[in-house]
Design a protein around this motif. Structure first.
Motif, mmCIF file in Angstrom:
data_model
loop_
_atom_site.group_PDB
_atom_site.id
_atom_site.type_symbol
_atom_site.label_atom_id
_atom_site.label_comp_id
_atom_site.label_asym_id
_atom_site.label_seq_id
_atom_site.Cartn_x
_atom_site.Cartn_y
_atom_site.Cartn_z
ATOM 1 N N SER A 106 34.705 37.513 50.301
ATOM 2 C CA SER A 106 34.450 38.344 49.127
ATOM 3 C C SER A 106 32.965 38.223 48.771
ATOM 4 C CB SER A 106 35.347 37.919 47.955
ATOM 5 O OG SER A 106 35.086 36.571 47.600
ATOM 6 N N THR A 107 32.582 38.670 47.563
ATOM 7 C CA THR A 107 31.161 38.659 47.221
ATOM 8 C C THR A 107 30.868 37.869 45.950
ATOM 9 O OG1 THR A 107 31.420 40.781 46.076
ATOM 10 C CG2 THR A 107 30.678 40.855 48.356
ATOM 11 N N PRO A 108 31.188 36.577 45.940
ATOM 12 C CA PRO A 108 30.726 35.765 44.809
ATOM 13 C C PRO A 108 29.200 35.663 44.857
ATOM 14 C CG PRO A 108 31.490 34.348 46.566
ATOM 15 C CD PRO A 108 31.795 35.761 46.995
ATOM 16 N N ILE A 109 28.639 35.110 43.838
ATOM 17 C CA ILE A 109 27.181 34.931 43.721
ATOM 18 C C ILE A 109 26.488 36.267 43.477
ATOM 19 C CG2 ILE A 109 25.078 33.974 44.755
ATOM 20 C CD1 ILE A 109 26.937 32.253 46.544
ATOM 21 N N ALA A 110 26.712 37.234 44.366
ATOM 22 C CA ALA A 110 26.049 38.531 44.225
ATOM 23 C C ALA A 110 26.415 39.219 42.920
ATOM 24 C CB ALA A 110 26.404 39.431 45.409
ATOM 25 N N VAL A 111 27.623 38.959 42.419
ATOM 26 C CA VAL A 111 28.094 39.660 41.211
ATOM 27 C C VAL A 111 27.889 38.857 39.930
ATOM 28 C CG1 VAL A 111 29.852 40.858 42.561
ATOM 29 C CG2 VAL A 111 30.450 38.736 41.379
ATOM 30 N N ASP A 112 27.497 37.597 40.048
ATOM 31 C CA ASP A 112 27.545 36.694 38.894
ATOM 32 C C ASP A 112 26.697 37.172 37.719
ATOM 33 O OD1 ASP A 112 29.162 35.205 40.511
ATOM 34 O OD2 ASP A 112 27.777 33.516 40.746
ATOM 35 N N ASN A 113 25.428 37.473 37.970
ATOM 36 C CA ASN A 113 24.518 37.782 36.866
ATOM 37 C C ASN A 113 24.873 39.082 36.162
ATOM 38 O OD1 ASN A 113 22.911 35.466 37.057
ATOM 39 N ND2 ASN A 113 21.681 36.358 38.694
ATOM 40 N N ALA A 114 25.116 40.128 36.927
ATOM 41 C CA ALA A 114 25.407 41.424 36.306
ATOM 42 C C ALA A 114 26.703 41.373 35.505
ATOM 43 C CB ALA A 114 25.486 42.514 37.379
#
Length: 335
Positions: A106-114
């Motif tokens: 999946s795409t953890p990290i990439a989505v955290d800030n937004a």
């Protein structure tokens, strides 16, 4: 020697150049605008019998439908990796994939800030009960019947699910003077926990002034917040959800808003998107936005690239960079 074959489902928006460049070392196949029946037919007819890894997203459900048992049972034996674009992956039957020996990223990290940015946005909107004056000024009524809201300073933010997004929420909330508590299945190591207080689930419900949901949706977490949980909370609690709508029983939430048990709610996600519970639409206590958590150019591109990097690592090295937690302990071995 023939090149490995990879499959793109649903298309890309920001990383088409990088995908096309993979053509130098992979055989690229695409399934972009067709429907589920054609996708199932393609698998039955052997069109994907050489595919080793595929790229799919929450948006590509429009093409294939969910990756449920029916679909997964037809996946070719060659397929070993599903590289998913999205922090949530509840439209993939993880157990069925695991039983078939298919690994998922999946795409953890990439989505955290937004996502955390939107979480703070709806948190503040809920605390200030900003829906009423926002609606009023558009109608030429200035503040309308707006009432006094509340400051975040000094409030206890309870985070249910202290993963990457939860920790990003905590970091932002500290800047507003909020105290942080959390509940996970297991306590975080000290370097990740920081000054946050670890509480049991029931303690978190009882002590939080604001409760933020930041956990994945699965069979165990569906409706994790319902009438019995609301009963354990403080009177006048504020609820924030930027994870998945079905974590909350929305009918019970509306009842809690109507009774005053929940003072207000900030939501980016809903149980039956794009349909929204009528009681939430009518409630002036609901500060709501239409699932915009990751809707920035930077985040969307970073997510697409992370999926492609997972795909590349899977094909070239046989492992995933960001395997889902359910498979993480087995990510580099046999499932």
């Amino acid at each position: 020697m023939s090149k490995p074959t990879v499959l793109l489902i649903g298309g890309l928006t920001h990383a088409n150049k990088e995908w096309n460049e993979y053509g130098s070392k992979y055989n690229l196949k695409e399934f972009l605008k067709e429907d589920r029946q054609e996708f199932l037919s393609n698998m039955k007819n052997g069109k994907y019998d050489d595919v080793v890894a595929l790229y799919r997203s929450n948006n590509s459900v429009a093409q294939t439908g969910p990756f449920n048992k029916e679909l997964i049972s037809l996946l070719p034996k060659s397929l070993k990796f599903i590289c998913h674009n999205g922090a949530g992956y509840d439209n993939i039957d993880v157990d069925a994939c695991t039983q078939k020996g298919v690994k998922i990223s999946s795409t953890p990290i990439a989505v955290d800030n937004a996502t955390a940015d939107v979480g703070i946005f709806v948190l503040l909107g809920a605390l200030r009960q900003a829906w009423v004056p926002l609606k009023a000024i558009k109608e030429g009524k200035w503040r309308g019947s707006a009432s006094l809201g509340h400051d975040p300073n000094g409030k206890l933010l309870g985070i249910l699910g202290m993963g990457g997004i939860g920790r990003a929420m905590a970091e932002r909330a500290r800047a507003f003077g909020m105290k942080i508590a959390y509940h996970n299945r297991s306590r975080l190591p000290k370097e990740l926990e920081g000054d946050a207080t670890y509480l049991s689930f029931d303690e978190l419900l009882a002590q939080s002034d604001v409760l933020s949901l930041n956990l994945s949706l699965n069979a165990k977490t569906r409706h994790i917040i319902s009438a019995p949980e609301f009963a354990k909370m403080k009177d006048g609690v504020v609820i924030v959800n930027t994870a998945r709508g079905a974590l909350i029983n929305e009918k019970d939430l509306v009842a809690a808003l109507d009774s005053g048990k929940v003072a207000s709610v900030g939501l980016d996600v809903f149980e039956n998107e794009p349909e929204i519970e009528e009681g939430l639409l009518k409630s002036d206590k609901a500060f709501i936005v239409p699932h915009i958590g990751t809707m920035t150019y930077e985040t969307q591109r970073e997510m697409e690239l992370l999926v492609l990097h997972n795909l590349e690592n899977a094909v070239d090295k046989g492992s995933l960079l960001t395997p889902i937690p359910e498979q993480k302990s087995k990510a580099n071995g046999n499932l």
